[in-house]
Write a protein that holds these residues in place. Sequence first.
Motif, PDB file in Angstrom:
ATOM      1  N   UNK A   1      45.973 -28.921 -38.511  1.00  0.00           N
ATOM      2  CA  UNK A   1      46.644 -29.019 -39.814  1.00  0.00           C
ATOM      3  C   UNK A   1      46.941 -30.476 -40.143  1.00  0.00           C
ATOM      4  N   UNK A   2      47.507 -31.190 -39.170  1.00  0.00           N
ATOM      5  CA  UNK A   2      47.866 -32.598 -39.386  1.00  0.00           C
ATOM      6  C   UNK A   2      46.624 -33.431 -39.662  1.00  0.00           C
ATOM      7  N   UNK A   3      45.555 -33.172 -38.927  1.00  0.00           N
ATOM      8  CA  UNK A   3      44.307 -33.909 -39.132  1.00  0.00           C
ATOM      9  C   UNK A   3      43.769 -33.673 -40.545  1.00  0.00           C
ATOM     10  N   UNK A   4      43.784 -32.429 -40.984  1.00  0.00           N
ATOM     11  CA  UNK A   4      43.264 -32.094 -42.316  1.00  0.00           C
ATOM     12  C   UNK A   4      44.105 -32.720 -43.422  1.00  0.00           C
ATOM     13  N   UNK A   5      45.420 -32.678 -43.266  1.00  0.00           N
ATOM     14  CA  UNK A   5      46.309 -33.279 -44.267  1.00  0.00           C
ATOM     15  C   UNK A   5      46.092 -34.787 -44.328  1.00  0.00           C
ATOM     16  N   UNK A   6      45.989 -35.433 -43.171  1.00  0.00           N
ATOM     17  CA  UNK A   6      45.813 -36.882 -43.116  1.00  0.00           C
ATOM     18  C   UNK A   6      44.458 -37.302 -43.669  1.00  0.00           C
ATOM     19  N   UNK A   7      43.435 -36.511 -43.399  1.00  0.00           N
ATOM     20  CA  UNK A   7      42.076 -36.847 -43.800  1.00  0.00           C
ATOM     21  C   UNK A   7      41.914 -36.868 -45.310  1.00  0.00           C
TER      22      UNK A   7
ATOM     23  N   UNK B   1      40.626 -30.921 -64.462  1.00  0.00           N
ATOM     24  CA  UNK B   1      39.964 -32.229 -64.517  1.00  0.00           C
ATOM     25  C   UNK B   1      40.476 -33.133 -63.409  1.00  0.00           C
ATOM     26  N   UNK B   2      41.778 -33.065 -63.162  1.00  0.00           N
ATOM     27  CA  UNK B   2      42.373 -33.880 -62.106  1.00  0.00           C
ATOM     28  C   UNK B   2      41.991 -33.353 -60.730  1.00  0.00           C
ATOM     29  N   UNK B   3      41.993 -32.034 -60.569  1.00  0.00           N
ATOM     30  CA  UNK B   3      41.686 -31.438 -59.270  1.00  0.00           C
ATOM     31  C   UNK B   3      40.264 -31.759 -58.828  1.00  0.00           C
ATOM     32  N   UNK B   4      39.349 -31.841 -59.775  1.00  0.00           N
ATOM     33  CA  UNK B   4      37.956 -32.119 -59.441  1.00  0.00           C
ATOM     34  C   UNK B   4      37.757 -33.510 -58.851  1.00  0.00           C
ATOM     35  N   UNK B   5      38.687 -34.408 -59.111  1.00  0.00           N
ATOM     36  CA  UNK B   5      38.589 -35.771 -58.593  1.00  0.00           C
ATOM     37  C   UNK B   5      39.051 -35.863 -57.137  1.00  0.00           C
ATOM     38  N   UNK B   6      39.702 -34.811 -56.676  1.00  0.00           N
ATOM     39  CA  UNK B   6      40.251 -34.805 -55.313  1.00  0.00           C
ATOM     40  C   UNK B   6      39.390 -33.974 -54.358  1.00  0.00           C
ATOM     41  N   UNK B   7      39.634 -34.183 -53.087  1.00  0.00           N
ATOM     42  CA  UNK B   7      39.060 -33.305 -52.083  1.00  0.00           C
ATOM     43  C   UNK B   7      39.693 -31.913 -52.230  1.00  0.00           C
ATOM     44  N   UNK B   8      39.109 -30.955 -51.561  1.00  0.00           N
ATOM     45  CA  UNK B   8      39.612 -29.579 -51.644  1.00  0.00           C
ATOM     46  C   UNK B   8      39.965 -29.111 -50.237  1.00  0.00           C
ATOM     47  N   UNK B   9      41.065 -29.613 -49.685  1.00  0.00           N
ATOM     48  CA  UNK B   9      41.415 -29.310 -48.290  1.00  0.00           C
ATOM     49  C   UNK B   9      41.792 -27.844 -48.093  1.00  0.00           C
TER      50      UNK B   9
END
Length: 321
Positions: free
Chosen positions: A222-228, A203-211
């Motif tokens: 990698x840094x761009x994806x983490x920051x985004x 339920x919590x994971x669905x609220x987040x992006x899936x990087x």
Amino acid sequence: MESKKSIIELAANTFKLESEAIYNLTNYLNDDFVAVVNEILNCEGRVIVTGIGKSAIIAQKIVATFNSTGTPAIFMHAADAVHGDLGIIQHNDIILCISKSGNTPEIKLLAPLLKQRGNKLVGMLGQIDSALAKQSDWILNTTVSKEACPLNLAPTTSTTAQLAMGDALAVCLLEARNFKADDFAKYHPGGALGKRLYLKAGDLALKNEKPSIDPDASVKDIIIEISKNRLGAVVVIENNDIAGIITDGDIRRMLEKHTDWSNLKATDLMNRNPKKIEHDELALLALEIIKNNNITQLLVTKNGKYFGLVHMHDLLQEGII
């Protein structure tokens, strides 16, 4: 102005008197108490809890506890009952009437009316020779020797005893009903307590992006994806499987270790054995894993496949912590 010593002594004496009164209730646990528990268990209706004054307030709390632990209950104020609220009562309900004296005018008027309707009446009272006691099918004795009030007037010890007796009933009933944490969660879907009992990691994971990122991704990517995605991590996916995870901590450690990272790839930075949790596990378990491993992100899977990420902040925001 009262001294600190006298205030503390008075408070401590209040605790002493009330705790002794509660413990003394064990002497009043008898066949009537057992009969009341069984009668409520077998009741096809509800428990109607009534009282007046401070006892009415205790009655409302007992109703709330009953309802939240699997025993349907309704509060009926004793004064309102004789002005129309008797219509609340159905023929298969059981009535619990709470009164310290059992002799207040409203209770003396109400008790016979309740008996005329044919409902079973339980009296929770402090005077077993009272008018209410004489009308009751069963008596729950909450007699106290004195109130904690120095004047022995304000209901203090007596209402504490009533509250404790109500809790004892509720606990016996929920145990007899085999009431479990899952059942409790059904009655408490809101608030932090409910969330601890039913909210899933998925339920919590669905609220987040899936990087996610490829194994050959550069440090810059990698840094761009983490920051985004603002989750402080990215999952490395290879052939649709989880290869590892890279967190912002891994980036910091890489910068400390390498002066030239232009040729480094995701496979050089990633943790190949990240901590995981299945999507249908409780968020409470996710919190335990995060704490025990001193991490801030947890990888969520579904049948072993990448499902999402849970961050410590998610748990904090939902009140799980």
